[in-house]
Design an enzyme around this catalytic site. Structure first.
Site, PDB file in Angstrom:
ATOM      1  N   HIS A  29       0.852  -1.189   0.000  1.00  0.00           N
ATOM      2  CA  HIS A  29       0.000   0.000   0.000  1.00  0.00           C
ATOM      3  C   HIS A  29       0.885   1.235   0.000  1.00  0.00           C
ATOM      4  O   HIS A  29       1.931   1.261   0.654  1.00  0.00           O
ATOM      5  CB  HIS A  29      -0.913   0.006   1.234  1.00  0.00           C
ATOM      6  CG  HIS A  29      -2.043   0.976   1.151  1.00  0.00           C
ATOM      7  ND1 HIS A  29      -1.900   2.318   1.429  1.00  0.00           N
ATOM      8  CD2 HIS A  29      -3.348   0.793   0.813  1.00  0.00           C
ATOM      9  CE1 HIS A  29      -3.065   2.919   1.276  1.00  0.00           C
ATOM     10  NE2 HIS A  29      -3.964   2.027   0.904  1.00  0.00           N
TER      11      HIS A  29
ATOM     12  N   ASP B 109      -7.841  -3.917  -0.561  1.00  0.00           N
ATOM     13  CA  ASP B 109      -8.391  -4.003  -1.915  1.00  0.00           C
ATOM     14  C   ASP B 109      -8.401  -5.443  -2.422  1.00  0.00           C
ATOM     15  O   ASP B 109      -9.312  -5.847  -3.137  1.00  0.00           O
ATOM     16  CB  ASP B 109      -7.584  -3.120  -2.872  1.00  0.00           C
ATOM     17  CG  ASP B 109      -7.623  -1.659  -2.465  1.00  0.00           C
ATOM     18  OD1 ASP B 109      -8.733  -1.150  -2.228  1.00  0.00           O
ATOM     19  OD2 ASP B 109      -6.554  -1.032  -2.367  1.00  0.00           O
TER      20      ASP B 109
END
Length: 430
Positions: free
Chosen positions: A307, A365
């Site tokens: 991330h 995600d």
């Protein structure tokens, strides 16, 4: 006691003292509010990655620690022990509600979920194959044409009503955008089921038969909403704040946020992850793609791992993984090659020394995309669902900003690199 520390800046032999401000958490900041007035120069920070744009008490992220706090509460505790509307109240008002207050808030949101009947005509004005996000941008922006009694941003009561309407009506609008895109009739919300279950019912029920929402799927949907509710000053939140700084009505500001979220670098990460899983196609091709991900000369990226903000691990991922496991146990993966790839890729990446060393763990995600795909949502609905979840964050940031006595219109500066002053050349002389 006020912070009296300063930073020293020297320009062409002249020294200037700039105040240093200390937050309750996170790094100190150098206040450059009066920099141009004092020195005649600006700072240059493309992407504003080293610039604080506002004071905020809503959300705090420590990317190195892998920490996400809403009003001081860790996101994993909220996702495990709370539910979305309680988190909405926390973001809006700063404290967790007692039982009576929460019941009243849930009643208010639930009884605002219907949209004006004439707004149905907006959907029918779009092409049948319009992307749901395009539809949402248009319909949310048009809300100001129907709800005139909540567009005066100087009235605290109107701001309150607009906040409730946006949180309540976004799931209805997103579900209608989905139904319109697949040619099915709209399903009206109901007041006897919770927020997440209502959304699933509006997306998947049909008038011809009864639809019962599975509690495991409803809980997974609620967690997706909770884990995406706010994420500090990201691109879409900053867009909402910038639009709001001009005095624009709240519906226009949230529509601007939705438009920004649509960008693939922001709200489309879980969709990109699912598309990658489909590209891989089969578990036996995973080693090939793992090697490509390790090859610095190969442009391929393993989506859903690591991330930009979290340099350690994504604190939302652990809770999302638990929901993903529950959903896949319920629905199974045997007949779904994409989900088979996802499960095997997760296992391989978590055991591979390269990914472990670089802390490229599966992020929120990765797991949210798996869940939404398993439930039956097409990838075109992933970002609209993100927008539904993020609306409360946008609204909370908007309310905080409007109430700030130091509010001023946003006006970023630029480093001009174009032509300097020159005279107009007549067309026959060019």
């Amino acid at each position: 006691m006020a912070d009296t520390r300063t930073a020293t800046l020297t320009i062409d032999g002249t020294t200037y003292e700039l105040p240093i401000r200390s937050p309750t958490a996170g790094p100190d900041v150098i206040d450059i509010t009066k920099l141009y007035a004092q020195t005649g120069v600006f700072t240059h920070d493309p992407g504003f990655t080293s610039t604080s744009s506002c004071d905020s008490s809503i959300t705090f992220i420590d990317g190195d620690k892998g920490e996400l706090l809403h009003r001081g509460y860790p996101i994993d505790q909220l996702a495990m022990k709370s539910h979305f509307l309680e988190v909405c109240y926390l973001l809006l008002y700063g404290e967790l509600p007692d039982a009576a207050t929460l019941e009243e808030f849930e009643f208010t949101i639930t009884h605002h979920t219907m949209i004006h009947e004439q707004m149905h005509n907006f959907f029918r004005g779009f092409r049948r194959d319009a992307h749901p996000m395009a539809t949402m941008v248009g319909v949310v922006g048009a809300m100001s044409a129907f709800y005139h009694d909540s567009t005066d941003i100087t009235d605290p009561r109107q701001r309150e009503i607009a906040s409730h309407r946006l949180i309540a009506k976004l799931p209805t609008i997103a579900a209608m955008a989905y139904k319109y895109s697949i040619g099915q009739p709209f399903v009206y919300p109901r007041n006897d089921i919770d927020y997440a279950a209502n959304f699933l019912r509006m997306c998947f029920a049909v008038p011809a038969e009864e639809y019962k929402v599975d509690p495991i799927l409803s809980r997974a949907m609620d967690r997706i909403f909770t884990l995406h509710a706010d994420h500090e000053q990201n691109a879409s939140t900053s867009t909402v704040r910038l639009a709001a700084s001009s005095g624009a009505n709240p519906f226009a500001c949230i529509a601007a946020g939705i438009a920004c979220l649509w960008g693939p670098a922001h709200g489309g990460a879980n969709q990109a992850c699912l598309e990658m899983l489909r590209e891989i196609g089969s578990p036996n091709r995973i080693p090939e793609f793992i090697e490509r991900a390790k090859d610095k000369d190969d442009p391929f990226r393993l989506m859903g791992f690591g991330h930009r903000v979290y340099k350690n691990f994504d604190p939302r991922a652990k809770v999302m993984k638990e929901s993903a496991d529950e959903v896949l146990d319920l629905l199974g993966v045997d007949n779904n090659p994409t989900l088979q790839v996802a499960k095997e890729l997760e296992r391989v990446a978590l055991e591979d020394p390269y990914f472990v060393e670089k802390k490229l763990y599966p992020n929120v995600d990765f797991y949210s995309g798996i869940i939404l795909d398993a439930i039956g949502f097409p990838t075109s609905m992933f970002t609209p669902i993100f927008a539904v979840a993020r609306t409360v964050g946008w609204v909370s940031q908007w309310k905080e900003m409007i109430a700030d006595p130091a509010l001023k219109i946003g006006r970023p500066r630029q480093l001009y690199t174009g032509e300097t002053l020159r005279d107009y050349v007549e067309i026959e002389d060019r």
